[in-house]
Design a protein around this motif. Sequence first.
Motif, short mmCIF file in Angstrom:
data_model
loop_
_atom_site.label_atom_id
_atom_site.label_comp_id
_atom_site.label_asym_id
_atom_site.label_seq_id
_atom_site.Cartn_x
_atom_site.Cartn_y
_atom_site.Cartn_z
N PHE A 183 0.88 -1.18 0.00
CA PHE A 183 0.00 0.00 0.00
C PHE A 183 0.90 1.21 0.00
N CYS A 184 0.33 2.36 -0.20
CA CYS A 184 1.10 3.59 -0.35
C CYS A 184 0.36 4.71 0.36
N LYS A 185 0.63 4.89 1.66
CA LYS A 185 -0.04 5.95 2.42
C LYS A 185 0.45 7.31 1.93
N SER B 79 6.50 2.64 4.47
CA SER B 79 5.46 1.68 4.83
C SER B 79 5.63 1.16 6.26
N ASP B 80 6.82 1.25 6.82
CA ASP B 80 6.97 0.74 8.19
C ASP B 80 6.42 1.72 9.23
N THR B 81 5.98 2.90 8.81
CA THR B 81 5.33 3.82 9.74
C THR B 81 3.81 3.65 9.74
N THR C 276 0.33 2.01 10.52
CA THR C 276 -0.23 1.16 11.58
C THR C 276 -1.67 0.79 11.24
N ALA C 277 -2.24 -0.09 12.04
CA ALA C 277 -3.62 -0.53 11.80
C ALA C 277 -4.57 0.67 11.72
N ALA C 278 -4.31 1.68 12.54
CA ALA C 278 -5.21 2.83 12.58
C ALA C 278 -5.28 3.53 11.22
N ASP C 279 -4.23 3.42 10.42
CA ASP C 279 -4.24 4.08 9.11
C ASP C 279 -5.28 3.49 8.16
N PHE C 280 -5.70 2.26 8.42
CA PHE C 280 -6.67 1.61 7.54
C PHE C 280 -8.11 1.90 7.94
N LYS C 281 -8.29 2.56 9.09
CA LYS C 281 -9.63 2.76 9.65
C LYS C 281 -10.04 4.22 9.54
N TYR C 282 -11.31 4.43 9.27
CA TYR C 282 -11.85 5.79 9.27
C TYR C 282 -13.29 5.73 9.75
N SER C 283 -13.62 6.60 10.67
CA SER C 283 -14.98 6.60 11.19
C SER C 283 -15.71 7.87 10.78
#
Lengths: 217, 217, 217, 217, 217, 217
Positions: C34-36, C53-55, C57-64
Motif C-alpha cells: 500500500f502507499c499511504k 510503509s513501516d510507519t 499502523t492498523a489505525a491508518d486503515f480505519k476511518y470513522s
Amino acid sequence: MNSSKEMMNSILILLLCVLLSFTSHASSITRQNFCKADLNRPNTPSGYHCLPSDTVTAADFKYSFNGKPGIPLPSKTLAFPATVRQLPILNGLGISVSLGEIEEGGFVPVHDHDADEIVMVLKGQLDVGILTPLKSYCNTLIPGDNMVVPKGLLHYLINSGPGKAVFLAPFSNPNPVFRYLYEELFASDVPSRILSQVSFLDELQVRKNKARFNGTG
Amino acid sequence: MNSSKEMMNSILILLLCVLLSFTSHASSITRQNFCKADLNRPNTPSGYHCLPSDTVTAADFKYSFNGKPGIPLPSKTLAFPATVRQLPILNGLGISVSLGEIEEGGFVPVHDHDADEIVMVLKGQLDVGILTPLKSYCNTLIPGDNMVVPKGLLHYLINSGPGKAVFLAPFSNPNPVFRYLYEELFASDVPSRILSQVSFLDELQVRKNKARFNGTG
Amino acid sequence: MNSSKEMMNSILILLLCVLLSFTSHASSITRQNFCKADLNRPNTPSGYHCLPSDTVTAADFKYSFNGKPGIPLPSKTLAFPATVRQLPILNGLGISVSLGEIEEGGFVPVHDHDADEIVMVLKGQLDVGILTPLKSYCNTLIPGDNMVVPKGLLHYLINSGPGKAVFLAPFSNPNPVFRYLYEELFASDVPSRILSQVSFLDELQVRKNKARFNGTG
Amino acid sequence: MNSSKEMMNSILILLLCVLLSFTSHASSITRQNFCKADLNRPNTPSGYHCLPSDTVTAADFKYSFNGKPGIPLPSKTLAFPATVRQLPILNGLGISVSLGEIEEGGFVPVHDHDADEIVMVLKGQLDVGILTPLKSYCNTLIPGDNMVVPKGLLHYLINSGPGKAVFLAPFSNPNPVFRYLYEELFASDVPSRILSQVSFLDELQVRKNKARFNGTG
Amino acid sequence: MNSSKEMMNSILILLLCVLLSFTSHASSITRQNFCKADLNRPNTPSGYHCLPSDTVTAADFKYSFNGKPGIPLPSKTLAFPATVRQLPILNGLGISVSLGEIEEGGFVPVHDHDADEIVMVLKGQLDVGILTPLKSYCNTLIPGDNMVVPKGLLHYLINSGPGKAVFLAPFSNPNPVFRYLYEELFASDVPSRILSQVSFLDELQVRKNKARFNGTG
Amino acid sequence: MNSSKEMMNSILILLLCVLLSFTSHASSITRQNFCKADLNRPNTPSGYHCLPSDTVTAADFKYSFNGKPGIPLPSKTLAFPATVRQLPILNGLGISVSLGEIEEGGFVPVHDHDADEIVMVLKGQLDVGILTPLKSYCNTLIPGDNMVVPKGLLHYLINSGPGKAVFLAPFSNPNPVFRYLYEELFASDVPSRILSQVSFLDELQVRKNKARFNGTG
C-alpha cells in the motif's frame, strides 16, 4: 533524376550539419525513453522518481545474477531478484525477473504476487501447482518447459527431481510484492485463537507454526 | 443589446427545432455512456459485450438487496453481491458492491480478491484483520466505521459483538474474484502430502480440513 | 514416509530460524502492499508520494464517520467524505467512499464526478436521476436499494420521503472531483451575458443565480 | 575483412530467401499493429472487434473532411467528427479529431466529454471558456492559438470575431461521448419541477427551455 | 404548490449563503481538475509533480504557435511542438499537438513515437507513408485530409506538392518521444561494422551516413 | 474455552457440508481467474474472447519449447515464441516469453516491439545494443547476465562468442508485435526512390536490399 536528387542530398548534408546542432539540443531536452529510479526519494503510486536521463549509461541496462549472494527462502531455495530495487532502469516498465535455485528436496512454499509470472525451468525438475478455489492446476516441468501463473493466484514450486533445480521467473511488474502464505499466517502478530478461527486450522497447529516462524500473538 | 439577443435567440429556436432532429439522430448513434453486459456472450479481458444502449432503461441502473436469498458462506454469513453478474450495467465500470450479514459468533474466513475494498459497518461489531507478510493490521469496527482492504491482501472479518453484524463492501472492480484460503487449500484436489509440505501444515491437519471441505487428493 | 518428512521438517525448523532473519530483512525492504499518501508533498498524476510503509499502523486503515462534523452542501445535505484527503491509505487505490445525510425536503443538486459511483440507501427514501443527453434514468430508492451512476454523468439526489435520508456512496477513485453544476455555472466569474448565451438560460435567470451563489461577472 | 563479410552476406541472401517464406508466413499470423473496428458487431468496454488485418488497406488510414455534410449543432455550428464511427482504424487507439465551423455570431454551447481536448483555431476568432466549480478559465484565440480542455470539464466556444471561425479539436479517445448541457437538462424527459429544484433554475425557465429543445416531462 | 416551492427556495437562498462559505472552503481543498507540471522537479513514470492548482490561470491553458521560432528538422521542416514541456497544463493528460511546416521539396524522415497520431493537412500536399513489416500504407493528403498513424509504427511525410505544406499533428501522449530512424542509426555511437551487420546496410553506406549525421564509431 | 470452540467447529463442519454445495455452485459461476483465448473468434483491443473457464485444465498453463521446430529469423537464428498464439492462457495477462537460439556468427537484426523485454542469456555470448536517438547502449552478456530493453526502442543481438548462443526473452505483453527494421524498410512495397529519400539511404542500397528481401516498388 537520380543525379539531381544526389545534388539535392549533398546540399541537404550541409544544411543538416547546421540544423542538427539545434535539433539535437532542442529535442534532447524532452526525450525520455526510460526512467531510471532514484531509490533515495520516496515512491509514488506509479513508481520512483526518474534520475536525469543523461546520467544513464549502458551499464544501467545490464544486471548479472553471477556473483550475487542470493536471498535464502524456505525451503532450501535461493532467490536472485532483478527487480527495480536491483535494476533501477526497470522503473515504470512492466517487467522484472528472478532466478531461483532449489536444492534437492527443497521447495518454494505457497505464495502469490501482484504480477503475472512465467516459471521457466533451466535445470532439474519442478512441480508447479496453482491453487484456485476448489480446483488446482499442477504440472511437472523439465528444462524447456514453462508454466504460466496469473496474478494473485496462490502457487507453489517443488523440486521433484534429483539434484538442484534452477528456473527463471519473469513478472509483469517492475516491483512485485511476494506474499508467502506462511509469513502472512504464521510470521505475523495476529493472535493464535483468531487465526485458528478464520483459517479453519487447529489452534495447536497455529501455535506450532507461529513458534516455527517467529510469529507472536 | 439584450433585446436584439433575445430576437436572435427566438430565431435560433426555430432553427434549432429543425437542426435538432438531425442532431439527435446523428449523434445518438455514437453515444455510449455505459455498456450493459450481454451475459449470454463470451467475456473478454475488458469485460462482456455491450447490449444496445437504446434498450437500457432506468431499471437497469437499480439493484435491491431486499428479497434476495443471499449466498451462504462459512461461517454463519450471508453474502449479497451486486457485481456485473447481478447488475450488468456495471460492465466496464470500476466498481461493484456486496452486502454481508454475519450472525452472532460468525465470521468471514481468510480470503483476498483482485479489487480494493472498503468494509463499512452498518450494524453490530466487526473485527477486520489484514494479514501481510510478517505484520497484521486489525481494527474493531462499529456502525459508522470503515476499513480499507487493498487489493490482493489476505483478510478476515469476525462478528465480535452480540447480535448480527451487517456491512457493505464496495470493490474497485465490476467483477471481483473472491479467493477463500480454505477453498484454495482444502476444497481442491491438490494431494494432501504435497499441500502439507508447501504450506508447512501438518498432514493430519490437511487431511482433516480436506474432509471438512470436500477436498480430494 | 510421513515420519521421515516430519524429521525433515524438524531440521527445516532450525534452518528456517536462521534463514528467516535474512529473509525478513532482505525482503521487507522491497515490500509495498500500500502507499499511504504524504499530503504535505506535491501531488503527481498518479497520486501522492508514499510515506515509509513501516510507519503505517492498523489505525491508518480505519476511518470513522462518527463524530465528524460533515460538510454542508446545498440543499439540507451533509457530506462525510472518506477520500485520500481524510484517509491517506487510499492513495493509489481505486476506491473511496462518502456518507450523505439529506434532511427532509433536501436534495443534492445536479453534479458529476470523475469516478463511477453506487448510491446505497441506508435510511429514508431517495429519488436518484441520471441526466444523459436526451434521456434521463430515474429511480426511487429505499433502504437496501442501490443505483449505479457511471463516471461523468450528471445526476441528482432528492429526499423524496418523510424524515432524513442517509446513503453511502463508494467511488472508483481515491480522490474524486465533484463538479456541482450550480457552482460551475453560477458561483464562478464567467460573465453573465456570455453564460446566458452558451447555456441557453435567460440572462435574468443567470444574474439571479449568480447573486444567490456569490458568483461574479 | 569487408569482402569476407560481403561474401557472408551473399550467402545470407540465399539463405534468407528460403527462410523468409517461412518467416513471413509464420509471423504474419500473429501481427497486429492496429485493430480496424467491425462496427456491425457489438461493442466491448475496450472497443469494437477487430476486422482481419489483412483486409486493411491504405485507404483505411485516411479520412477527409472535404465533401462531408457536417452535423449541425446549435448554434450556427457544423461539426465534422472523425472518430471510430467514421474512421474505424481508430479503434483501440487513444485519439480522434473533429473539425468545427462556427458562423459569425454562433457558438458551441456548454458541454463536456470523456476525453481531453485541444482546441486549435484555424480561422477567425474564438473565445473558449472552461467552467470549473467557483472559477472559470477563458481565453480569446486566433489562428495559431490553442487551448487545452481537460477531460470532464464543462466548456463553451464562442465565435467572437467577424466572419466564420474554423477549428480542429483532437480528443484523447477514439470514441468520445459529447454531453451538451442543454440536451442533458432540457432535451430530456426529466420532470420540469424536479429539474427546477435540483438545478436551482426557475421552473418557468426550465419549461421555456424544454419547449425550445423538445424536452418532455 | 409552485409558490410554496418558491418560498422554500427563498429560505434556501439565505441558508446557502451561510453554507457556501463552508462548502467552498472545505471542498476547494481537495479539488484537482488538472495538474500543471512543475518542470523544475524530477519526473515520475506518470509525469511531473503538480504545481498548486490555485496558482493556475487561464493563460496556462493557452499556447500559441505564433511567434515561436520552430525547431528545424531535416529536411526543410520546422516543428512547433506543444507538449508538456511547452504547455505544462498537459501534464497527466492524454494529449498534445505539434504544428509542422515543410518547405517545397522537403520531408520528415522515417520515424516513430510512443503515441498515436493523426496528421491533419492545413496547406499544400503531403504524402504520408506508414511502414509495417512487409506492407506499407501510403496516402496523398490535401487540406482537409487526415491520416492515422498508430503508436510505434515507422512513417514518413513528404511535401509532394508545390509550395509549403503545413499540418497539425495531435498525439495521444502529453510528452511523446520522437525516434528518428536516421538519428537512431547514424547519429549515434554504435560502431559502423556492427550497424552494417544488424541493419543489412553496406558498411560504406553506414559510414557515409554517419559522416553526414555526426555519428561516431 | 478452547473445547467449546472445538464443539462449535464440529457443528460448523456439519453446517458447512450443507452450505458448501450452495457456495460452490453459486460462486463458481462468477469466478474468472484467467481468460483462455478463443483464437477462432475475432480479437478485441483488450485481447481475445475467453473460453469457458471450466474447460481449462492444468495442461493449458504449460508450454514446452522442446520439440518445437522454431521460426527461422535472419540471421542464423531460431525463435521459439510462447505468446498468446501458442499459449492461449496468456490472454489478458501482461506477459509472454520467447526462446532464441543464434548460431555462431549469427545475429537478430535491428527491431523493436510494443513490449518491454529482458534478454536473459543462458548459453554463449551475446552483444545486445539499444539504439536511441543520438546514443546507443551496448553490453556484452554471458550466461547469468540480463539486459533490459524498454518498449519501442530499436535494438539488435549479436552472437559475439564461439558456438551457439541461447537466450530467454520475456515480454510485458501477451501478444507482442515484432517490427524488424529490414522488413519494414526493404520487404515492403514502398517505392525505392521514396524510401531512399526519407531514410537518407542511397537508392542503390535500397534497391539492393529490396532485391534481397523480396521487396517490391
